[in-house]
Design a protein around this motif. Structure first.
Motif, PDB file in Angstrom:
ATOM      1  N   UNK A 109      50.373  51.075  30.525  1.00  0.00           N
ATOM      2  CA  UNK A 109      50.078  52.505  30.675  1.00  0.00           C
ATOM      3  C   UNK A 109      49.079  52.729  31.821  1.00  0.00           C
ATOM      4  N   UNK A 110      48.053  51.885  31.882  1.00  0.00           N
ATOM      5  CA  UNK A 110      47.046  52.028  32.954  1.00  0.00           C
ATOM      6  C   UNK A 110      47.653  51.771  34.323  1.00  0.00           C
ATOM      7  N   UNK A 111      48.481  50.725  34.418  1.00  0.00           N
ATOM      8  CA  UNK A 111      49.056  50.403  35.730  1.00  0.00           C
ATOM      9  C   UNK A 111      50.015  51.509  36.169  1.00  0.00           C
ATOM     10  N   UNK A 112      50.786  52.071  35.231  1.00  0.00           N
ATOM     11  CA  UNK A 112      51.765  53.082  35.673  1.00  0.00           C
ATOM     12  C   UNK A 112      51.126  54.423  35.989  1.00  0.00           C
ATOM     13  N   UNK A 113      49.965  54.660  35.450  1.00  0.00           N
ATOM     14  CA  UNK A 113      49.360  55.974  35.679  1.00  0.00           C
ATOM     15  C   UNK A 113      48.773  56.077  37.082  1.00  0.00           C
ATOM     16  N   UNK A 114      48.999  57.238  37.712  1.00  0.00           N
ATOM     17  CA  UNK A 114      48.436  57.402  39.049  1.00  0.00           C
ATOM     18  C   UNK A 114      46.959  57.779  38.928  1.00  0.00           C
ATOM     19  N   UNK A 115      46.545  58.155  37.723  1.00  0.00           N
ATOM     20  CA  UNK A 115      45.145  58.591  37.537  1.00  0.00           C
ATOM     21  C   UNK A 115      44.175  57.405  37.425  1.00  0.00           C
ATOM     22  N   UNK A 116      44.670  56.293  36.830  1.00  0.00           N
ATOM     23  CA  UNK A 116      43.758  55.164  36.638  1.00  0.00           C
ATOM     24  C   UNK A 116      43.476  54.479  37.964  1.00  0.00           C
ATOM     25  N   UNK A 117      42.233  54.458  38.352  1.00  0.00           N
ATOM     26  CA  UNK A 117      41.913  53.772  39.604  1.00  0.00           C
ATOM     27  C   UNK A 117      41.251  52.434  39.311  1.00  0.00           C
ATOM     28  N   UNK A 118      40.470  52.398  38.234  1.00  0.00           N
ATOM     29  CA  UNK A 118      39.730  51.182  37.910  1.00  0.00           C
ATOM     30  C   UNK A 118      40.331  50.524  36.673  1.00  0.00           C
ATOM     31  N   UNK A 119      40.870  49.306  36.820  1.00  0.00           N
ATOM     32  CA  UNK A 119      41.421  48.617  35.655  1.00  0.00           C
ATOM     33  C   UNK A 119      40.418  47.578  35.163  1.00  0.00           C
ATOM     34  N   UNK A 120      40.232  47.551  33.864  1.00  0.00           N
ATOM     35  CA  UNK A 120      39.212  46.631  33.327  1.00  0.00           C
ATOM     36  C   UNK A 120      39.861  45.470  32.574  1.00  0.00           C
ATOM     37  N   UNK A 121      39.208  44.316  32.628  1.00  0.00           N
ATOM     38  CA  UNK A 121      39.686  43.177  31.855  1.00  0.00           C
ATOM     39  C   UNK A 121      39.435  43.436  30.378  1.00  0.00           C
ATOM     40  N   UNK A 122      40.248  42.806  29.539  1.00  0.00           N
ATOM     41  CA  UNK A 122      40.008  42.912  28.098  1.00  0.00           C
ATOM     42  C   UNK A 122      39.920  41.486  27.549  1.00  0.00           C
ATOM     43  N   UNK A 123      39.781  41.394  26.251  1.00  0.00           N
ATOM     44  CA  UNK A 123      39.600  40.056  25.669  1.00  0.00           C
ATOM     45  C   UNK A 123      40.779  39.122  25.978  1.00  0.00           C
ATOM     46  N   UNK A 125      43.388  39.955  28.315  1.00  0.00           N
ATOM     47  CA  UNK A 125      43.984  40.111  29.652  1.00  0.00           C
ATOM     48  C   UNK A 125      42.846  40.161  30.661  1.00  0.00           C
ATOM     49  N   UNK A 126      42.791  39.165  31.518  1.00  0.00           N
ATOM     50  CA  UNK A 126      41.721  39.114  32.529  1.00  0.00           C
ATOM     51  C   UNK A 126      42.292  39.516  33.880  1.00  0.00           C
ATOM     52  N   UNK A 127      41.595  40.407  34.549  1.00  0.00           N
ATOM     53  CA  UNK A 127      42.077  40.870  35.853  1.00  0.00           C
ATOM     54  C   UNK A 127      41.083  40.519  36.943  1.00  0.00           C
ATOM     55  N   UNK A 128      41.595  40.010  38.043  1.00  0.00           N
ATOM     56  CA  UNK A 128      40.729  39.716  39.195  1.00  0.00           C
ATOM     57  C   UNK A 128      40.999  40.723  40.276  1.00  0.00           C
ATOM     58  N   UNK A 129      39.930  41.217  40.895  1.00  0.00           N
ATOM     59  CA  UNK A 129      40.092  42.253  41.920  1.00  0.00           C
ATOM     60  C   UNK A 129      40.154  41.629  43.302  1.00  0.00           C
ATOM     61  N   UNK A 130      40.841  42.310  44.189  1.00  0.00           N
ATOM     62  CA  UNK A 130      40.888  41.872  45.581  1.00  0.00           C
ATOM     63  C   UNK A 130      39.573  42.282  46.211  1.00  0.00           C
ATOM     64  N   UNK A 131      38.774  41.320  46.622  1.00  0.00           N
ATOM     65  CA  UNK A 131      37.526  41.672  47.285  1.00  0.00           C
ATOM     66  C   UNK A 131      37.706  41.519  48.789  1.00  0.00           C
ATOM     67  N   UNK A 132      38.210  40.350  49.180  1.00  0.00           N
ATOM     68  CA  UNK A 132      38.402  40.088  50.601  1.00  0.00           C
ATOM     69  C   UNK A 132      39.888  39.836  50.805  1.00  0.00           C
ATOM     70  N   UNK A 133      40.498  40.489  51.772  1.00  0.00           N
ATOM     71  CA  UNK A 133      41.908  40.248  52.013  1.00  0.00           C
ATOM     72  C   UNK A 133      42.092  38.860  52.604  1.00  0.00           C
ATOM     73  N   UNK A 134      43.146  38.202  52.197  1.00  0.00           N
ATOM     74  CA  UNK A 134      43.408  36.867  52.730  1.00  0.00           C
ATOM     75  C   UNK A 134      43.961  37.017  54.147  1.00  0.00           C
ATOM     76  N   UNK A 135      43.215  36.548  55.110  1.00  0.00           N
ATOM     77  CA  UNK A 135      43.677  36.678  56.495  1.00  0.00           C
ATOM     78  C   UNK A 135      44.672  35.576  56.822  1.00  0.00           C
ATOM     79  N   UNK A 136      44.247  34.336  56.482  1.00  0.00           N
ATOM     80  CA  UNK A 136      45.117  33.209  56.771  1.00  0.00           C
ATOM     81  C   UNK A 136      45.972  32.919  55.570  1.00  0.00           C
ATOM     82  N   UNK A 137      47.177  33.349  55.617  1.00  0.00           N
ATOM     83  CA  UNK A 137      48.057  33.128  54.490  1.00  0.00           C
ATOM     84  C   UNK A 137      48.458  31.653  54.433  1.00  0.00           C
ATOM     85  N   UNK A 138      48.092  30.949  53.363  1.00  0.00           N
ATOM     86  CA  UNK A 138      48.439  29.533  53.310  1.00  0.00           C
ATOM     87  C   UNK A 138      49.947  29.303  53.106  1.00  0.00           C
ATOM     88  N   UNK A 139      50.656  30.356  52.767  1.00  0.00           N
ATOM     89  CA  UNK A 139      52.104  30.222  52.608  1.00  0.00           C
ATOM     90  C   UNK A 139      52.786  31.217  53.544  1.00  0.00           C
TER      91      UNK A 139
END
Ligand SMILES: [Fe+2]
Ligand SMILES: [Fe+2]
Length: 381
Positions: A109-123, A125-139
């Motif tokens: 529900x959170x991912x499909x909603x256009x209103x949710x901007x901040x997704x939080x981890x739960x007990x 489901x753990x979510x990691x945020x993109x902090x730095x874009x990967x410049x050198x793609x290893x693949x």
């Protein structure tokens, strides 16, 4: 490298997870189809969690990594899953054992909603945020050289021209005999077209241009097919479904063959009576397709509904609250785009920017807003 363990199960989870997100955005979170996809995702996820205890997926550049291995043979489902995560700035998702079903419902529900901007981890489901874009793609993805690109483009354009020729033959045989045609011909054509279709190429570069006024219907049909298939693929449709959508888009204007040519190709304004006759191409087309054996059901709907607007108005007149099938809604966008960009004796072609503006203005009334956004993304490419 050995085959990735549990690849099949993972791909199935990704596929139903995407389908839940997409249908929730298209319909609503309460729609039974959404519920069905979430339930299916949960069953598969739960089964795999019993074996693995934890399922961690990491986005690295354009790849999805599971247990230090890229999920090879990506396909549109994995690409779409990555897009869904990246839209919400997630680059790492872990599901832990004993995940409650309600947790998966809340995440989707959170991912499909256009209103949710901040997704939080739960007990679970753990979510990691993109902090730095990967410049050198290893693949790194295979980058096409200019020569390779031109060669690919030549192949695609010749495939398009062959298909155009075949559509012309099929439409002519419907017109001449007005009786049943062999559906296998259409099916062979569509499957050949799908195999060589332009994955990841801006569909606009594949469109055919009109050579003479009486060729309009065929040129239009191949263009609508290109634009509809490209939308469908980007939404994750594949295999049999994609094939059926191809057949539906090729057949969407079959009813025009039952309309007198002098009305169809009349330059200038149509009288009310002539307009009413043209509008019957939807019901006539649907009735004709219904009489064909072994044709996908969605082709009947595509022919009947492609001029019904998102808000239920348009033609043919339907009961209140009628909501056109998703395939008809994709065809409707492709249909308007090609009609506006084509030069006819009575009108100048419109620019891409102008058509995008019209689509934006008619979002939510004539067209499905989510499909319009997706379409614009595709053609801007
Ligand atoms: Fe039409
Ligand atoms: Fe059309």
């Amino acid at each position: 490298m050995a085959e990735l363990e549990h690849k099949k199960e993972l791909l199935q989870i990704i596929k139903t997870f995407n389908a839940a997100i997409i249908s929730s955005r298209l319909y609503s979170f309460e729609h039974p189809q959404v519920k069905r996809y979430i339930e299916e995702t949960f069953i598969e996820l739960d089964r795999l969690l019993m074996i693995r205890q934890e399922i961690s997926l990491i986005v690295v550049g354009n790849n999805l990594v599971f247990r230090n291995q890229t999920i090879q043979g990506n396909g549109p489902n994995v690409r779409q899953f990555i897009n869904i995560l990246q839209e919400k700035k997630i680059d790492h998702i872990s599901f832990l054992a004993n995940l409650p079903k309600s947790g998966l419902y809340a995440l989707i529900q959170d991912i499909s909603s256009s209103k949710t901007t901040e997704l939080k981890s739960t007990e679970h489901i753990k979510l990691g945020k993109v902090e730095v874009r990967v410049e050198d793609n290893p693949f790194p993805q295979d980058q096409l050289s200019f020569e390779e690109y031109s060669e690919k483009m030549d192949q695609l354009l010749s495939l398009r021209d062959t298909t155009l020729q075949e559509i012309k033959e099929i439409y002519n045989s419907i017109k001449q005999s007005k009786k049943r045609i062999d559906v296998r011909g259409i099916e062979n054509m569509v499957s050949t077209f799908i195999k060589g279709f332009a994955h990841g190429i801006n569909p606009i570069s594949m469109l055919a241009s009109l050579k003479s006024a009486d060729e309009y219907t065929f040129t239009h049909v191949i263009n609508v097919c290109i634009l509809t298939m490209s939308q469908a693929e980007s939404l994750g449709f594949s295999g049999e479904k994609l094939f059926q959508i191809g057949v539906a888009s090729v057949m969407h204007d079959a009813g025009k063959l039952f309309i007198p040519e002098e009305i169809l190709n009349k330059p200038g304004t149509l009288t009310l009576e002539e307009r009413a006759i043209i509008e019957t191409h939807t019901t006539k087309g649907a009735r004709y397709i219904l009489g064909l054996e072994d044709i996908p059901q969605v082709a009947v709907l595509g022919a009947l509904e492609h001029h019904i607007r998102y808000d239920g108005t348009g033609y043919p007149a339907m009961q209140k609250q009628w909501s056109p099938n998703i395939v008809s809604q994709m065809i409707a966008i492709a249909d308007v785009f090609d009609a506006m960009r084509s030069r006819r004796s009575y009108k100048e072609p419109k620019s891409k920017e102008f058509i995008i503006k019209i689509l934006q203005e008619d979002k939510g009334t004539a067209f499905n807003p989510f499909l319009v956004d997706n379409f614009i993304k595709l053609i801007k490419g």
